[in-house]
Design a protein around this motif. Structure first.
Motif, PDB file in Angstrom:
ATOM      1  N   ALA A  43       0.838  -1.204   0.000  1.00 46.27           N
ATOM      2  CA  ALA A  43       0.000   0.000   0.000  1.00 46.27           C
ATOM      3  C   ALA A  43       0.874   1.255   0.000  1.00 46.27           C
ATOM      4  O   ALA A  43       0.571   2.235  -0.690  1.00 46.27           O
ATOM      5  CB  ALA A  43      -0.935  -0.004   1.213  1.00 46.27           C
ATOM      6  N   ALA A  44       1.974   1.225   0.757  1.00 46.66           N
ATOM      7  CA  ALA A  44       2.887   2.368   0.792  1.00 46.66           C
ATOM      8  C   ALA A  44       3.560   2.581  -0.557  1.00 46.66           C
ATOM      9  O   ALA A  44       3.720   3.719  -1.006  1.00 46.66           O
ATOM     10  CB  ALA A  44       3.935   2.165   1.883  1.00 46.66           C
ATOM     11  N   GLU A  54       1.255  11.990  -9.597  1.00 47.14           N
ATOM     12  CA  GLU A  54       0.438  13.193  -9.489  1.00 47.14           C
ATOM     13  C   GLU A  54       1.296  14.440  -9.362  1.00 47.14           C
ATOM     14  O   GLU A  54       0.790  15.551  -9.437  1.00 47.14           O
ATOM     15  CB  GLU A  54      -0.495  13.097  -8.278  1.00 47.14           C
ATOM     16  CG  GLU A  54      -1.601  12.077  -8.465  1.00 47.14           C
ATOM     17  CD  GLU A  54      -2.403  11.862  -7.196  1.00 47.14           C
ATOM     18  OE1 GLU A  54      -2.011  12.365  -6.122  1.00 47.14           O
ATOM     19  OE2 GLU A  54      -3.433  11.178  -7.280  1.00 47.14           O
ATOM     20  N   GLY A  55       2.589  14.254  -9.107  1.00 46.95           N
ATOM     21  CA  GLY A  55       3.489  15.391  -9.009  1.00 46.95           C
ATOM     22  C   GLY A  55       3.459  16.094  -7.673  1.00 46.95           C
ATOM     23  O   GLY A  55       3.993  17.189  -7.536  1.00 46.95           O
ATOM     24  N   SER A  56       2.861  15.467  -6.654  1.00 53.30           N
ATOM     25  CA  SER A  56       2.757  16.149  -5.361  1.00 53.30           C
ATOM     26  C   SER A  56       4.111  16.304  -4.689  1.00 53.30           C
ATOM     27  O   SER A  56       4.274  17.164  -3.831  1.00 53.30           O
ATOM     28  CB  SER A  56       1.802  15.394  -4.439  1.00 53.30           C
ATOM     29  OG  SER A  56       2.335  14.141  -4.104  1.00 53.30           O
ATOM     30  N   GLU A  57       5.098  15.481  -5.071  1.00 51.33           N
ATOM     31  CA  GLU A  57       6.414  15.620  -4.469  1.00 51.33           C
ATOM     32  C   GLU A  57       7.270  16.638  -5.207  1.00 51.33           C
ATOM     33  O   GLU A  57       8.363  16.959  -4.782  1.00 51.33           O
ATOM     34  CB  GLU A  57       7.128  14.270  -4.438  1.00 51.33           C
ATOM     35  CG  GLU A  57       6.465  13.290  -3.523  1.00 51.33           C
ATOM     36  CD  GLU A  57       7.186  11.970  -3.493  1.00 51.33           C
ATOM     37  OE1 GLU A  57       7.419  11.477  -2.368  1.00 51.33           O
ATOM     38  OE2 GLU A  57       7.520  11.450  -4.551  1.00 51.33           O
ATOM     39  N   ALA A  58       6.777  17.130  -6.315  1.00 51.05           N
ATOM     40  CA  ALA A  58       7.570  18.028  -7.134  1.00 51.05           C
ATOM     41  C   ALA A  58       7.350  19.484  -6.734  1.00 51.05           C
ATOM     42  O   ALA A  58       7.167  20.340  -7.568  1.00 51.05           O
ATOM     43  CB  ALA A  58       7.221  17.819  -8.603  1.00 51.05           C
ATOM     44  N   ARG A  59       7.361  19.766  -5.475  1.00 49.46           N
ATOM     45  CA  ARG A  59       7.230  21.146  -5.007  1.00 49.46           C
ATOM     46  C   ARG A  59       8.521  21.887  -5.315  1.00 49.46           C
ATOM     47  O   ARG A  59       9.598  21.340  -5.212  1.00 49.46           O
ATOM     48  CB  ARG A  59       6.981  21.173  -3.502  1.00 49.46           C
ATOM     49  CG  ARG A  59       5.687  20.543  -3.096  1.00 49.46           C
ATOM     50  CD  ARG A  59       5.567  20.577  -1.575  1.00 49.46           C
ATOM     51  NE  ARG A  59       4.318  20.030  -1.157  1.00 49.46           N
ATOM     52  CZ  ARG A  59       4.161  18.787  -0.723  1.00 49.46           C
ATOM     53  NH1 ARG A  59       5.170  17.970  -0.659  1.00 49.46           N
ATOM     54  NH2 ARG A  59       2.983  18.367  -0.356  1.00 49.46           N
ATOM     55  N   THR A  60       8.365  23.126  -5.682  1.00 48.80           N
ATOM     56  CA  THR A  60       9.558  23.911  -5.985  1.00 48.80           C
ATOM     57  C   THR A  60       9.531  25.203  -5.198  1.00 48.80           C
ATOM     58  O   THR A  60       8.499  25.641  -4.726  1.00 48.80           O
ATOM     59  CB  THR A  60       9.639  24.236  -7.488  1.00 48.80           C
ATOM     60  OG1 THR A  60       8.446  24.928  -7.860  1.00 48.80           O
ATOM     61  CG2 THR A  60       9.786  22.977  -8.315  1.00 48.80           C
ATOM     62  N   VAL A  73       9.573  12.071   5.402  1.00 51.72           N
ATOM     63  CA  VAL A  73       8.307  11.763   6.073  1.00 51.72           C
ATOM     64  C   VAL A  73       7.444  10.894   5.162  1.00 51.72           C
ATOM     65  O   VAL A  73       6.885   9.879   5.601  1.00 51.72           O
ATOM     66  CB  VAL A  73       7.558  13.050   6.484  1.00 51.72           C
ATOM     67  CG1 VAL A  73       6.129  12.740   6.943  1.00 51.72           C
ATOM     68  CG2 VAL A  73       8.323  13.782   7.583  1.00 51.72           C
ATOM     69  N   LEU A  74       7.350  11.235   3.883  1.00 52.61           N
ATOM     70  CA  LEU A  74       6.525  10.464   2.950  1.00 52.61           C
ATOM     71  C   LEU A  74       7.046   9.052   2.741  1.00 52.61           C
ATOM     72  O   LEU A  74       6.268   8.128   2.534  1.00 52.61           O
ATOM     73  CB  LEU A  74       6.444  11.188   1.600  1.00 52.61           C
ATOM     74  CG  LEU A  74       5.607  12.455   1.602  1.00 52.61           C
ATOM     75  CD1 LEU A  74       5.772  13.205   0.285  1.00 52.61           C
ATOM     76  CD2 LEU A  74       4.145  12.150   1.868  1.00 52.61           C
ATOM     77  N   SER A  75       8.348   8.874   2.816  1.00 59.13           N
ATOM     78  CA  SER A  75       8.891   7.535   2.567  1.00 59.13           C
ATOM     79  C   SER A  75       9.054   6.699   3.830  1.00 59.13           C
ATOM     80  O   SER A  75       9.230   5.489   3.741  1.00 59.13           O
ATOM     81  CB  SER A  75      10.235   7.631   1.834  1.00 59.13           C
ATOM     82  OG  SER A  75      11.202   8.223   2.653  1.00 59.13           O
ATOM     83  N   ARG A  76       8.947   7.317   5.020  1.00 52.33           N
ATOM     84  CA  ARG A  76       9.197   6.565   6.252  1.00 52.33           C
ATOM     85  C   ARG A  76       8.050   6.622   7.253  1.00 52.33           C
ATOM     86  O   ARG A  76       8.197   6.189   8.389  1.00 52.33           O
ATOM     87  CB  ARG A  76      10.484   7.102   6.908  1.00 52.33           C
ATOM     88  CG  ARG A  76      11.693   6.940   5.974  1.00 52.33           C
ATOM     89  CD  ARG A  76      12.991   7.328   6.608  1.00 52.33           C
ATOM     90  NE  ARG A  76      13.298   6.360   7.636  1.00 52.33           N
ATOM     91  CZ  ARG A  76      13.682   6.694   8.858  1.00 52.33           C
ATOM     92  NH1 ARG A  76      13.819   7.950   9.193  1.00 52.33           N
ATOM     93  NH2 ARG A  76      13.953   5.773   9.743  1.00 52.33           N
ATOM     94  N   TYR A  77       6.905   7.167   6.858  1.00 51.77           N
ATOM     95  CA  TYR A  77       5.794   7.334   7.800  1.00 51.77           C
ATOM     96  C   TYR A  77       5.361   6.035   8.453  1.00 51.77           C
ATOM     97  O   TYR A  77       4.837   6.029   9.548  1.00 51.77           O
ATOM     98  CB  TYR A  77       4.585   7.995   7.120  1.00 51.77           C
ATOM     99  CG  TYR A  77       3.884   7.089   6.137  1.00 51.77           C
ATOM    100  CD1 TYR A  77       2.865   6.239   6.555  1.00 51.77           C
ATOM    101  CD2 TYR A  77       4.256   7.066   4.803  1.00 51.77           C
ATOM    102  CE1 TYR A  77       2.241   5.391   5.659  1.00 51.77           C
ATOM    103  CE2 TYR A  77       3.630   6.225   3.906  1.00 51.77           C
ATOM    104  CZ  TYR A  77       2.631   5.397   4.333  1.00 51.77           C
ATOM    105  OH  TYR A  77       2.014   4.562   3.448  1.00 51.77           O
ATOM    106  N   MET A  78       5.600   4.895   7.785  1.00 53.49           N
ATOM    107  CA  MET A  78       5.124   3.614   8.312  1.00 53.49           C
ATOM    108  C   MET A  78       5.993   3.081   9.446  1.00 53.49           C
ATOM    109  O   MET A  78       5.639   2.101  10.079  1.00 53.49           O
ATOM    110  CB  MET A  78       4.993   2.573   7.190  1.00 53.49           C
ATOM    111  CG  MET A  78       6.299   2.012   6.667  1.00 53.49           C
ATOM    112  SD  MET A  78       7.338   3.122   5.669  1.00 53.49           S
ATOM    113  CE  MET A  78       6.328   3.568   4.310  1.00 53.49           C
ATOM    114  N   HIS A  79       7.103   3.737   9.723  1.00 50.20           N
ATOM    115  CA  HIS A  79       7.991   3.309  10.803  1.00 50.20           C
ATOM    116  C   HIS A  79       7.609   4.020  12.105  1.00 50.20           C
ATOM    117  O   HIS A  79       7.672   5.245  12.171  1.00 50.20           O
ATOM    118  CB  HIS A  79       9.451   3.630  10.464  1.00 50.20           C
ATOM    119  CG  HIS A  79       9.927   2.936   9.230  1.00 50.20           C
ATOM    120  ND1 HIS A  79      10.200   1.592   9.197  1.00 50.20           N
ATOM    121  CD2 HIS A  79      10.151   3.398   7.978  1.00 50.20           C
ATOM    122  CE1 HIS A  79      10.581   1.256   7.980  1.00 50.20           C
ATOM    123  NE2 HIS A  79      10.549   2.328   7.221  1.00 50.20           N
ATOM    124  N   PRO A  80       7.223   3.281  13.137  1.00 51.76           N
ATOM    125  CA  PRO A  80       6.791   3.913  14.389  1.00 51.76           C
ATOM    126  C   PRO A  80       7.874   4.783  15.026  1.00 51.76           C
ATOM    127  O   PRO A  80       7.559   5.736  15.727  1.00 51.76           O
ATOM    128  CB  PRO A  80       6.448   2.740  15.307  1.00 51.76           C
ATOM    129  CG  PRO A  80       6.341   1.554  14.436  1.00 51.76           C
ATOM    130  CD  PRO A  80       7.105   1.829  13.186  1.00 51.76           C
TER     131      PRO A  80
END
Length: 170
Positions: A43-44, A54-60, A73-80
């Motif tokens: 799911a992650a 969707e390009g949501s990570e492409a903030r400039t 945070v987006l790639s590691r949120y599943m780690h407590p």
């Protein structure tokens, strides 16, 4: 997923590569936790692919360190164990500094961003899967199902179970 990126994007984002590596490693486990962990990692991966497409990570225009924190945070949120202190340690800065910087750039605290991402993923899983509430809590990085339920209820005004029931009811 990886071959899609190799054909169309030249290379998948690091968080997707990392999640796929975790998925492969966890697939070799032989215990009762294997299936829920694999489902959560899958799911992650899919959520990361969706965000990327969707390009949501492409903030400039933001501070590069804030962008790095967002990606972490987006790639590691599943780690407590993910926390402001762990993020600070990982990038070699003080927790106070990264907290101040993140808030000054985004208007949100870094700890609230971690919680927001976890809750968004939990809502996605409540909508799109039939996982038990406890599985969703663990797969989204909450330390316990009870804590997840308290945080979810405080944020959305109803428990995860009530939220899911509301979806089923129309």
């Amino acid at each position: 997923i990886i071959s899609y990126y190799e054909r169309n994007e030249s290379r998948p984002p690091a968080d997707i590569r990392r999640l796929v590596s975790f998925l492969i490693a966890e697939s070799k486990r032989v215990d009762d936790y294997r299936d829920p962990i694999i489902r959560g990692l899958l799911a992650a991966v899919l959520a990361s692919v969706r965000r990327s497409l969707e390009g949501s990570e492409a903030r400039t225009g933001g501070h590069p360190l804030v962008e790095e924190l967002r990606r972490n945070v987006l790639s590691r949120y599943m780690h407590p164990e993910l926390s402001v202190a762990k993020l600070a340690e990982q990038i070699g800065r003080s927790a106070d500094y990264i907290s101040w910087l993140y808030r000054s750039e985004s208007g949100r605290t870094l700890s609230s961003e971690i919680r927001r991402v976890r809750l968004e993923r939990a809502v996605d899983m409540l909508r799109e899967t039939d996982y038990q509430i406890a599985e969703i809590a663990w797969n989204c990085g909450f330390s316990s199902p009870a804590y997840f339920t308290r945080v979810f209820t405080r944020e959305y005004g109803r428990s995860p179970r009530e939220y899911r029931s509301g979806l089923a009811g129309g």
